[in-house]
Scaffold this active site. Structure first.
Site, short mmCIF file in Angstrom:
data_model
loop_
_atom_site.label_atom_id
_atom_site.label_comp_id
_atom_site.label_asym_id
_atom_site.label_seq_id
_atom_site.Cartn_x
_atom_site.Cartn_y
_atom_site.Cartn_z
CG HIS A 306 4.95 18.71 -85.25
ND1 HIS A 306 5.53 17.57 -86.08
CD2 HIS A 306 5.66 19.59 -85.10
CE1 HIS A 306 6.68 18.04 -86.30
NE2 HIS A 306 6.93 19.28 -85.74
CG ASP A 363 7.18 26.74 -82.48
OD1 ASP A 363 8.37 26.93 -82.22
OD2 ASP A 363 6.81 25.91 -83.60
N1 ACO Z 1 -5.67 24.82 -85.00
C1 ACO Z 1 -6.93 24.34 -85.42
N2 ACO Z 1 -6.81 23.37 -86.47
C2 ACO Z 1 -6.00 22.65 -86.80
C3 ACO Z 1 -4.76 23.04 -86.09
C4 ACO Z 1 -4.61 24.19 -85.60
N3 ACO Z 1 -3.29 24.69 -84.88
N4 ACO Z 1 -3.74 22.52 -86.97
C5 ACO Z 1 -4.31 21.50 -87.71
N5 ACO Z 1 -5.96 21.82 -87.64
C6 ACO Z 1 -6.81 20.94 -88.21
C7 ACO Z 1 -6.95 21.23 -89.80
O1 ACO Z 1 -7.81 22.26 -89.91
C8 ACO Z 1 -7.47 20.16 -90.16
O2 ACO Z 1 -8.73 19.79 -89.86
P1 ACO Z 1 -9.68 19.11 -90.77
O3 ACO Z 1 -9.05 17.61 -90.97
O4 ACO Z 1 -11.24 19.17 -90.36
O5 ACO Z 1 -9.60 19.58 -92.44
C9 ACO Z 1 -6.74 18.94 -89.43
O6 ACO Z 1 -6.36 19.51 -88.04
C10 ACO Z 1 -5.21 18.55 -90.16
O7 ACO Z 1 -4.78 19.84 -90.56
P2 ACO Z 1 -3.39 19.71 -91.38
O8 ACO Z 1 -2.94 21.12 -91.94
O9 ACO Z 1 -3.73 18.68 -92.65
O10 ACO Z 1 -2.21 18.97 -90.35
P3 ACO Z 1 -0.64 19.10 -90.84
O11 ACO Z 1 -0.14 17.90 -90.11
O12 ACO Z 1 -0.61 19.09 -92.39
O13 ACO Z 1 -0.20 20.41 -90.42
C11 ACO Z 1 0.75 22.37 -89.15
C12 ACO Z 1 0.79 20.71 -89.24
C13 ACO Z 1 1.10 22.99 -90.35
C14 ACO Z 1 1.95 22.23 -87.91
C15 ACO Z 1 -0.57 22.59 -88.28
O14 ACO Z 1 -1.07 21.91 -87.27
C16 ACO Z 1 -0.73 24.20 -88.07
O15 ACO Z 1 -0.84 24.79 -89.04
N6 ACO Z 1 -0.30 24.33 -86.84
C17 ACO Z 1 -0.29 25.73 -86.35
C18 ACO Z 1 1.16 26.32 -86.87
C19 ACO Z 1 2.27 25.70 -85.57
O16 ACO Z 1 2.01 25.86 -84.64
N7 ACO Z 1 3.47 25.57 -86.46
C20 ACO Z 1 4.40 25.14 -85.62
C21 ACO Z 1 5.06 23.79 -86.15
S1 ACO Z 1 6.27 22.88 -85.16
C22 ACO Z 1 7.44 23.68 -86.08
O17 ACO Z 1 8.05 24.10 -86.88
C23 ACO Z 1 8.80 23.67 -84.87
#
Ligand code: ACO
Length: 423
Positions: A306, A363
C-alpha cells in the site's frame, strides 16, 4: 510559528517558509510563493510528499496502521456502528443522535429511486460491458437529471445533493449488474435498510421470495464502511481536482469512479480473485511468490502493499476477523480461500515482503468475502464505489467550503525539445 528555510545554491536565492502544525501526524511546509522566492518549482513524482489540501475528515498513520474517521478508530466504528451512521459522521463531523439518524436514514431510503430515464440508458449498453464503464456513464447521466446542485452557498441543498447520490449509486450499481446478467431491472424496496436493499436489488426477481441473511447484511455493511473514506487517495484527489474547476458534483464523483477502476487502486479486489484463480491450487503458490519477488518479472502479488500503510492495513485486520467469523457462521470455505491463506502465510513470513513492509491490504480480504456472499467478481469495484461515494462527496463539500480553495494546476519539469523552427 516554526520556519523552514530553503536556499537555492545555483541562483543564491533563499526563502523562508512557514511550518504548519497538523493536529495529528507530520507538519507541512507551506510552500506558497516558492518559485518567486527561490526561483524553482518542487518536483514530487506521484505526490508522495505533498499535501494538496487541508482536511479534517480522515487521518491515516501508515507506520502504525491506524485509520480514523473524524477522530474515531475504524475498528471501533466497525464494531459499534453501521454504514449509514458512518456516512452521517463523515458528512456532518459527528455521529448522529437517534432523531438525526432516523431522519437521515429515511431520506436515503426515499432517495434511492433514480429518475426513470436512467433505466432507459441501460438499453444502449452491451451486456458484456464492464460494470465500471456502465456505472460511470450512468452516474454521469445523473448530473443531467439533477443539474440544480451547483449552489454551494446553500448548505441544505448541498447536503441533499450528497444524500441523493449516496442513495442512488447502489440502485444504479444493481441495475448495472442486472443488465449484465440479462435480468429485469428491480426497483429499490424502501422498507429495507440501505445494505439489505442493495443485496435485495442484486438478488430479487419479480416473483418468488428473496433470501437475505442478517449475517450477510452485516458483512457487506462493514465492507461499505471500511471503504467509506481514505483521505487523499488517487480517486479522492481526482474528485477534488475536477471539483476545483466548479464542475457539477456528480461529474466530479464520476471522475473518482473512473480513477478507482484501475487495478492499482479499487480494481485490485477484482484482480486479487483473478490472480487466486490463476494460481489455481495451493501447490502452485510458491511458484507465484517466486515470480512476485523476481525484479525482472513485472508480476505483483495483488492485494499486497500500500502506498501509505507500511504496516498491516487496519481495514484488512477488520476484514480478516470478519472472514474468520463468516467461516464459522455461514461456513464459507473455498479453494480460493485456501490458496489465499497460503499466500498470506508465506508473504507475511518471507524476507522480501517483510523487508519492503508489504502487508495484505483491504483488497486481499474483501474479494474472498464478497465471493462468499455470492457477488460476482465484476461487481467488486462497483461495491467499492458504493462505499466510497460518501467520502468523495464529503471531500467535495469540505473543498467547496474552504475559502483558500484553488483550481488544481500542478507544474511540471519540462524535459522535451527546446524551441525550434518547423523545417
Ligand atoms: N508484489 C510484489 N512486490 C511488490 C508489491 C507486490 N504487490 N508491491 C510493491 N512491491 C515491491 C516493488 O516491486 C518495489 O520493490 P523494489 O524496492 O525492489 O523495487 C517495492 O515493493 C516498493 O514498491 P512501490 O511500487 O514503490 O510501492 P508503492 O507504495 O508505490 O505501491 C502499490 C503501492 C501500488 C499498492 C503496490 O504495492 C502494488 O502494486 N500492490 C498490488 C496492487 C494492490 O493490491 N493495490 C491495492 C492498493 S489498496 C487500495 O487501492 C484500496
Amino acid at each position: 510559528m516554526a520556519k523552514f528555510y530553503v536556499r537555492n545554491e545555483k541562483s543564491q536565492e533563499s526563502g523562508e517558509f512557514e511550518l504548519l502544525e497538523s493536529t495529528l501526524g507530520a507538519p507541512v511546509v507551506d510552500i506558497s510563493g516558492f518559485k518567486a522566492k527561490v526561483g524553482a518549482y518542487t518536483y514530487d513524482n506521484g505526490f508522495t510528499e505533498t499535501a494538496s489540501c487541508q482536511s479534517a475528515i480522515t487521518y491515516i498513520d501508515g507506520a502504525k496502521g491506524e485509520l480514523l474517521y473524524r477522530g474515531y478508530p475504524i475498528e471501533e466504528l466497525a464494531e459499534k456502528k453501521n454504514y449509514i451512521e458512518v456516512c452521517y459522521l463523515l458528512l456532518h463531523g459527528e455521529l448522529p443522535n437517534s432523531d438525526e439518524y432516523e431522519s437521515f436514514e429515511r431520506d436515503i431510503r426515499t432517495k434511492s429511486y433514480p429518475h426513470e430515464g436512467i433505466k432507459y440508458l441501460f438499453r444502449a449498453f452491451p451486456d458484456n460491458g464492464h460494470p465500471m464503464a456502465i456505472l460511470s456513464s450512468a452516474v454521469s447521466a445523473l448530473s443531467a437529471f439533477h443539474h440544480q446542485h451547483l449552489n454551494i452557498k446553500d448548505d441544505e441543498e448541498f447536503m441533499e445533493m450528497a444524500r441523493r447520490i449516496i442513495a442512488k449509486i447502489p440502485t444504479i450499481a444493481a441495475y448495472t449488474y442486472r443488465h449484465s446478467m440479462g435480468y429485469p431491472l428491480i426497483y429499490p424496496d424502501m422498507d429495507r435498510y440501505f445494505t439489505e436493499n442493495f443485496l435485495y436489488m442484486m438478488r430479487a426477481f419479480p416473483t418468488g421470495k428473496t433470501q437475505i441473511r442478517d449475517v450477510e447484511v452485516r458483512a457487506l455493511d462493514k465492507i461499505f464502511m471500511l471503504h467509506a473514506d481514505h483521505e487523499q487517495n488517487a480517486s479522492t484527489t481526482t474528485v477534488r481536482a475536477v471539483g476545483s474547476t466548479g464542475a457539477h458534483p456528480y461529474a466530479a464523483v464520476v471522475a473518482g469512479i473512473n480513477a478507482l477502476w484501475g487495478r492499482a487502486h479499487g480494481g485490485a479486489n477484482e484482480s486479487v480473485i483473478a490472480q487466486l484463480q490463476m494460481i489455481g491450487s495451493v501447490e502452485n503458490v510458491d511458484k507465484f511468490i517466486k515470480k512476485a519477488k523476481d525484479p525482472n518479472d513485472p508480476f505483483r502479488l495483488m492485494g499486497f502493499g500500500h502506498r501509505v500503510y507500511k504496516n498491516f492495513d487496519p481495514r484488512a485486520r477488520v476484514l480478516k476477523k470478519l472472514r474468520d467469523e463468516l467461516r464459522e457462521t455461514i461456513g464459507i470455505s473455498s479453494k480460493l480461500i485456501e490458496i489465499a491463506d497460503r499466500v498470506e502465510e508465506i508473504a507475511l513470513n518471507d524476507e522480501y515482503f517483510v523487508k519492503r513492509n508489504l502487508y495484505p491490504n483491504i483488497d486481499f480480504y474483501s474479494g474472498t468475502i464478497l465471493e462468499a456472499l455470492g457477488i460476482r467478481k465484476k461487481m467488486f469495484t462497483p461495491i467499492f464505489v458504493i462505499g466510497r461515494t460518501v467520502g468523495w462527496i464529503t471531500h467535495l463539500i469540505e473543498q467547496k467550503k474552504d475559502p483558500k480553495q484553488k483550481i488544481y494546476r500542478p507544474r511540471q519539469r519540462y524535459i522535451g525539445k527546446t524551441k525550434r523552427s518547423v523545417p
